[in-house]
Design an enzyme around this catalytic site. Structure first.
Site, PDB file in Angstrom:
ATOM      1  N   TYR A  46      -8.955   4.920   8.115  1.00 52.48           N
ATOM      2  CA  TYR A  46      -9.013   5.276   9.535  1.00 52.48           C
ATOM      3  C   TYR A  46     -10.089   6.347   9.646  1.00 52.48           C
ATOM      4  CZ  TYR A  46      -4.420   3.053  10.370  1.00 52.48           C
ATOM      5  OH  TYR A  46      -3.373   2.175  10.489  1.00 52.48           O
ATOM      6  N   TYR A  65       4.473   6.441   9.789  1.00 50.15           N
ATOM      7  CA  TYR A  65       3.652   5.276   9.444  1.00 50.15           C
ATOM      8  C   TYR A  65       4.452   4.229   8.687  1.00 50.15           C
ATOM      9  CZ  TYR A  65      -0.666   2.717   8.564  1.00 50.15           C
ATOM     10  OH  TYR A  65      -1.643   1.754   8.561  1.00 50.15           O
ATOM     11  N   LYS A 102       2.342  -0.380  15.129  1.00 50.10           N
ATOM     12  CA  LYS A 102       3.784  -0.418  15.333  1.00 50.10           C
ATOM     13  C   LYS A 102       4.294  -1.650  16.099  1.00 50.10           C
ATOM     14  CE  LYS A 102       4.926   3.103  13.099  1.00 50.10           C
ATOM     15  NZ  LYS A 102       5.109   2.604  11.742  1.00 50.10           N
ATOM     16  N   HIS A 148       0.839  -1.206   0.000  1.00 47.95           N
ATOM     17  CA  HIS A 148       0.000   0.000   0.000  1.00 47.95           C
ATOM     18  C   HIS A 148       0.862   1.239   0.000  1.00 47.95           C
ATOM     19  CE1 HIS A 148      -4.192  -1.345   0.610  1.00 47.95           C
ATOM     20  NE2 HIS A 148      -3.567  -2.461   0.918  1.00 47.95           N
ATOM     21  N   PRO A 168      -2.772  -0.182  19.085  1.00 46.10           N
ATOM     22  CA  PRO A 168      -2.565  -0.626  17.701  1.00 46.10           C
ATOM     23  C   PRO A 168      -2.845   0.423  16.622  1.00 46.10           C
ATOM     24  CG  PRO A 168      -4.574  -1.571  18.599  1.00 46.10           C
ATOM     25  CD  PRO A 168      -3.911  -0.846  19.722  1.00 46.10           C
TER      26      PRO A 168
HETATM   27  C1  PHB Z   1      -4.739  -4.682  10.759  1.00 46.97           C
HETATM   28  O1  PHB Z   1      -4.905  -4.881   9.554  1.00 46.97           O
HETATM   29  O2  PHB Z   1      -4.864  -5.602  11.577  1.00 46.97           O
HETATM   30  C2  PHB Z   1      -4.371  -3.324  11.247  1.00 46.97           C
HETATM   31  C3  PHB Z   1      -4.134  -2.313  10.337  1.00 46.97           C
HETATM   32  C4  PHB Z   1      -3.804  -1.056  10.783  1.00 46.97           C
HETATM   33  C5  PHB Z   1      -3.693  -0.806  12.141  1.00 46.97           C
HETATM   34  C6  PHB Z   1      -3.921  -1.820  13.052  1.00 46.97           C
HETATM   35  C7  PHB Z   1      -4.252  -3.076  12.610  1.00 46.97           C
HETATM   36  O3  PHB Z   1      -3.391   0.446  12.564  1.00 46.97           O
END
Ligand code: PHB
Ligand code: APR
Length: 389
Positions: A200, A384, A296, A72, A292
């Site tokens: 997000y 990120y 990280k 991505h 999460p």
């Molecule tokens: C996930 O795909 O499990 C995932 C993706 C982004 C995050 C946390 C978990 O910030």
């Protein structure tokens, strides 16, 4: 029995450490409390930084990840009825992330270890650590099931609830922590992702995240109260809430499907300093955890293990403990950067019961800044995709 490095825990940290040591001709034994099946099925996050991907490829365990992982070049931030793409290709050229489930990384590492004749023992429930601060000329040792394993160093890679960190005598560690007043409900569903990018989203109903695992499996998270249980969240309720939080921009419809995994993750941050005592070195979740939101956790475990491999190699080949002595300090800079980034992403995107209207306006102002200023967006993007080693 004797080995050079005794490793407690077969999560990403312990398995990768064992493999990186093997590539340098250093022996190790990995002792894991759970069964192989259990650790291979344990569902966790799934975002790999560029440096994590490179590390796995260089270690020869990246073939399936390169085939099946989803690269991505951006993420979407969604709030106030609009979506905004944070474009990594423009902001941090040449660096991206790969979506690949943590348990897939664990499967690949276990397969590689076993294929190389590695010693990984599952269902070892009574590991104890001894002589962590040994006399010169002797080493620490592990006991389990009536056996004794002598080592030059021990690596505590047994996660937040493991036995390694509590084996350090009282008064040595300083602990820094923060509990968030919410948890994440995470699900996996048999349905194609409804979006190209991870989304997000911040809404007045709380945060939600749309992620994915493959062209036919999607991963979602919902901000829920800290004491929420999966029983309170039947499938219907989950889809209704995901739709309410994600179908907030014109033309976006969330596709639904069969949910085949559900879990609640507490949101907390934790750091223990220093990450070492005598000849015991902590790596990964044993030493630090992050909420999460910034994805990280796994990446920090990989970063620790890279530093530890180099330090152990130097010690065993030259007798110089300089790098080992500096292990914790070397890791903590990156760890605190990730702590701050994870706190910042969490604060930016979640609703807090304690927030007043002033706090809400600040949050929205910062979201506007991150989605319109290249400088602010670059701050998000470089953290990120992962700061350079
Ligand atoms: C996930 O795909 O499990 C995932 C993706 C982004 C995050 C946390 C978990 O910030
Ligand atoms: N003895 C042996 N093994 C143990 C013990 C014990 N007493 N206690 C725990 N373990 C094992 C756990 O069963 C687990 O397999 O240690 C392993 C620790 O693995 P993880 O928790 O995955 O931690 P780590 O390898 O540091 O990986 C960090 O995992 O928790 C996620 O978000 C985190 O993505 C990050 C990553």
């Amino acid at each position: 029995m004797r080995t050079q490095v005794g490793i407690v825990g077969a999560g990403p940290a312990g398995l990768l450490l064992s493999h990186l040591l093997h590539l340098r001709g250093i022996s190790s034994v990995v002792l894991e409390k759970r069964s192989r099946d259990y650790v291979e099925r344990r569902v966790r996050a799934g975002v790999l930084e560029q440096g994590t991907v490179d590390t796995l490829v260089e270690a020869g365990v990246g073939a399936r990840m390169l085939r099946e992982g989803l690269p991505h070049n951006g993420i979407e931030l969604r709030y106030g009825g609009q979506g905004h793409r944070i474009a990594f290709e423009k902001l941090v050229p040449g660096r991206s992330i790969t979506v690949y489930g943590q348990q897939e990384v664990v499967k690949d590492l276990i397969a590689a270890r076993l294929e190389a004749g590695g010693d990984v023992r599952f269902e070892i429930e009574d590991v104890a650590l001894h002589a962590l601060d040994p006399e010169p000329g002797s080493g620490p040792y592990l006991t389990f099931g009536g056996e004794r394993l002598d080592c030059d160093v021990i690596a505590g890679c047994d996660g937040f609830h493991g036995v390694s960190r509590p084996s350090i005598p009282e008064g040595i560690l300083s602990v820094f922590e923060r509990e968030y007043p919410f948890a994440w409900l995470g699900i996996l569903a048999h349905v194609a992702p409804s979006s190209e990018e991870l989304i997000y989203t911040r809404t007045e109903r709380g945060f939600a995240l749309h992620s994915m695992r493959s062209p036919t499996v999607s991963r979602f998270y919902l901000q829920v109260p800290p004491d929420a249980t999966v029983e309170e969240w039947p499938d219907e309720r989950i889809w209704d809430e995901l739709k309410a939080r994600l179908e907030t921009v014109p033309g976006f419809t969330l596709a639904t499907g069969e949910i085949f995994e559900k879990g609640v993750t507490p949101m907390r941050a934790f750091v223990a300093e220093p990450m070492q005592h005598g000849r015991l070195y902590l790596a990964g979740d044993a030493a630090h955890i992050v909420p999460p939101t910034g994805a990280k956790g796994l990446n920090l475990a990989v970063a620790d293990v890279r530093v530890l491999t180099e330090a152990i190699d130097r010690y065993l080949t030259t007798g110089s403990a300089g790098l080992l002595d500096g292990y914790s300090a070397a890791c903590l800079k990156r760890i605190w950067r990730a702590q701050h980034f994870s706190w910042w992403m969490t604060t930016l995107l979640h609703t807090f019961d304690s927030d007043d209207e002033y706090a809400r306006r600040l949050q929205l102002s910062y979201l506007d800044y991150v989605t319109t200023s290249e400088a602010a967006a670059t701050t998000l993007a470089e953290n990120y995709v992962g700061m350079p080693w």
